[in-house]
Design an enzyme around this catalytic site. Structure first.
Site, PDB file in Angstrom:
ATOM      1  N   HIS A   8       0.850  -1.190   0.000  1.00 61.28           N
ATOM      2  CA  HIS A   8       0.000   0.000   0.000  1.00 61.28           C
ATOM      3  C   HIS A   8       0.887   1.242   0.000  1.00 61.28           C
ATOM      4  O   HIS A   8       1.820   1.348   0.800  1.00 61.28           O
ATOM      5  CB  HIS A   8      -0.887  -0.013   1.252  1.00 61.28           C
ATOM      6  CG  HIS A   8      -1.742   1.201   1.394  1.00 61.28           C
ATOM      7  ND1 HIS A   8      -2.922   1.365   0.691  1.00 61.28           N
ATOM      8  CD2 HIS A   8      -1.595   2.309   2.138  1.00 61.28           C
ATOM      9  CE1 HIS A   8      -3.455   2.519   1.010  1.00 61.28           C
ATOM     10  NE2 HIS A   8      -2.685   3.116   1.880  1.00 61.28           N
ATOM     11  N   HIS A  51      -0.987   0.729  11.630  1.00 62.73           N
ATOM     12  CA  HIS A  51       0.249   1.476  11.888  1.00 62.73           C
ATOM     13  C   HIS A  51       0.057   2.450  13.046  1.00 62.73           C
ATOM     14  O   HIS A  51      -1.052   2.663  13.538  1.00 62.73           O
ATOM     15  CB  HIS A  51       0.667   2.251  10.635  1.00 62.73           C
ATOM     16  CG  HIS A  51      -0.308   3.336  10.250  1.00 62.73           C
ATOM     17  ND1 HIS A  51      -1.538   3.069   9.687  1.00 62.73           N
ATOM     18  CD2 HIS A  51      -0.233   4.691  10.366  1.00 62.73           C
ATOM     19  CE1 HIS A  51      -2.167   4.204   9.461  1.00 62.73           C
ATOM     20  NE2 HIS A  51      -1.402   5.211   9.877  1.00 62.73           N
ATOM     21  N   GLU A  57      -3.159  12.539  13.005  1.00 58.02           N
ATOM     22  CA  GLU A  57      -3.938  12.394  11.784  1.00 58.02           C
ATOM     23  C   GLU A  57      -5.411  12.754  12.021  1.00 58.02           C
ATOM     24  O   GLU A  57      -6.094  12.104  12.820  1.00 58.02           O
ATOM     25  CB  GLU A  57      -3.849  10.962  11.250  1.00 58.02           C
ATOM     26  CG  GLU A  57      -2.435  10.502  10.935  1.00 58.02           C
ATOM     27  CD  GLU A  57      -2.396   9.086  10.405  1.00 58.02           C
ATOM     28  OE1 GLU A  57      -3.480   8.516  10.122  1.00 58.02           O
ATOM     29  OE2 GLU A  57      -1.300   8.527  10.271  1.00 58.02           O
ATOM     30  N   HIS A  81      -6.682  10.529  15.129  1.00 57.41           N
ATOM     31  CA  HIS A  81      -5.751   9.603  15.766  1.00 57.41           C
ATOM     32  C   HIS A  81      -4.510  10.392  16.167  1.00 57.41           C
ATOM     33  O   HIS A  81      -3.780  10.895  15.319  1.00 57.41           O
ATOM     34  CB  HIS A  81      -5.378   8.466  14.810  1.00 57.41           C
ATOM     35  CG  HIS A  81      -6.545   7.606  14.418  1.00 57.41           C
ATOM     36  ND1 HIS A  81      -7.095   7.610  13.155  1.00 57.41           N
ATOM     37  CD2 HIS A  81      -7.291   6.738  15.147  1.00 57.41           C
ATOM     38  CE1 HIS A  81      -8.104   6.758  13.109  1.00 57.41           C
ATOM     39  NE2 HIS A  81      -8.259   6.232  14.309  1.00 57.41           N
ATOM     40  N   HIS A  87      -3.893   2.325  14.709  1.00 58.95           N
ATOM     41  CA  HIS A  87      -5.179   2.313  14.010  1.00 58.95           C
ATOM     42  C   HIS A  87      -4.994   1.650  12.650  1.00 58.95           C
ATOM     43  O   HIS A  87      -3.891   1.394  12.207  1.00 58.95           O
ATOM     44  CB  HIS A  87      -5.742   3.732  13.854  1.00 58.95           C
ATOM     45  CG  HIS A  87      -4.819   4.685  13.145  1.00 58.95           C
ATOM     46  ND1 HIS A  87      -3.711   5.239  13.751  1.00 58.95           N
ATOM     47  CD2 HIS A  87      -4.839   5.180  11.883  1.00 58.95           C
ATOM     48  CE1 HIS A  87      -3.087   6.036  12.897  1.00 58.95           C
ATOM     49  NE2 HIS A  87      -3.743   6.014  11.752  1.00 58.95           N
TER      50      HIS A  87
END
Length: 203
Positions: A8, A51, A57, A81, A87
Site C-alpha cells: 500500500h 500502523h 492524523e 488519531h 489504528h
C-alpha cells in the site's frame, strides 16, 4: 498515481499542500486528498495497513465509502488519531481484503473523496467537540474480532524448511552420484517405484 507492484502506498504521496517546518522532513502540516483510483497490487494487503504515526492524523470523508472503513464511517464524519495511536482497517475491510479473489484489479468507488490533515504539533480538541452528541463512543469496537496472525517462531520455521530442502537436495545429488558410480537407481526413482529389481548374470 498507483501502486503497480506491491504494498500500500504511503499516504504522503497524496499530499497536495504542505507547511514546512525548520526541521527537514518534518512538516508542520500536510493536507492530503484520497481520490478515486484503481487498486492493482498483487500478493499484498491492499487497504491502508495497521500502523502508528509520529504525526497526528485528522481524517474526513466528503462522499462515498472510505477504503479502510466499510462500516460506520459515513460522509461528513471524521476521525482523529493522535501521535503513536495504533489504528487501521476495521474487521469487514480486513476480511474482504484477505479473500482469495482479492487479487483481481478493483476500482474504488468513483464517487469517493476523502481528505486528511497530518500535523506534527498536537492539536487541542475543544470542549464543544468533546461534548458533541455526534461522537461515536463505540468507535474502538470496529477492531473487535481481529485475530493475531503473528507467529513468533516464523524465522525458526523458515530455517527448518530451508534445512529440510537442503537435505533433500543433497540426498538427491548423492543418489544420482551413486547411480553414476555403481549403476544403482537414483533415490528419487527408487522412492517413486517403491521397489527395485536387480538383474544378474550366470543363470
Amino acid at each position: 498515481m498507483n501502486a503497480v507492484s506491491f504494498d500500500h502506498p504511503d499516504p504522503s504521496i497524496f499530499t497536495v499542500l504542505t507547511v514546512p517546518s525548520q526541521t527537514p522532513g518534518v512538516p508542520v502540516a500536510d493536507f492530503v486528498i484520497f481520490p478515486p483510483r484503481w487498486l492493482v497490487a498483487q500478493n499484498t494487503f491492499r487497504p491502508p495497513y495497521y500502523h502508528r504515526n509520529i504525526m497526528n492524523e485528522f481524517m474526513g470523508l466528503v462522499r462515498g465509502v472510505y477504503e479502510a472503513k466499510q462500516d460506520g464511517f459515513l460522509p461528513g464524519g471524521a476521525s482523529l488519531h493522535m501521535c503513536m495511536t495504533p489504528h487501521g482497517p476495521d474487521v469487514p475491510t480486513y476480511t474482504a481484503a484477505t479473500r482469495e479473489d482479492s487479487q483481481q484489479p478493483m476500482r474504488l468507488d468513483p464517487c469517493t473523496l476523502a481528505f486528511m490533515f497530518e500535523v506534527s504539533l498536537t492539536p487541542r480538541v475543544t470542549p464543544a467537540a468533546l461534548g458533541s452528541p455526534c461522537i461515536d463512543q463505540d468507535y474502538y469496537k470496529c477492531w473487535w474480532g481481529l485475530k493475531s496472525h503473528f507467529d513468533r517462531d516464523w524465522y525458526l520455521k523458515k530455517q527448518q524448511r530451508q534445512q529440510e530442502q537442503q537435505r533433500e537436495k543433497e540426498q538427491m545429488q548423492n543418489g544420482k552420484q551413486a547411480a553414476a558410480d555403481g549403476g544403482m537407481a537414483p533415490i528419487g526413482l527408487v522412492d517413486s517405484l517403491k521397489s527395485v529389481v536387480v538383474s544378474g548374470t550366470g543363470r
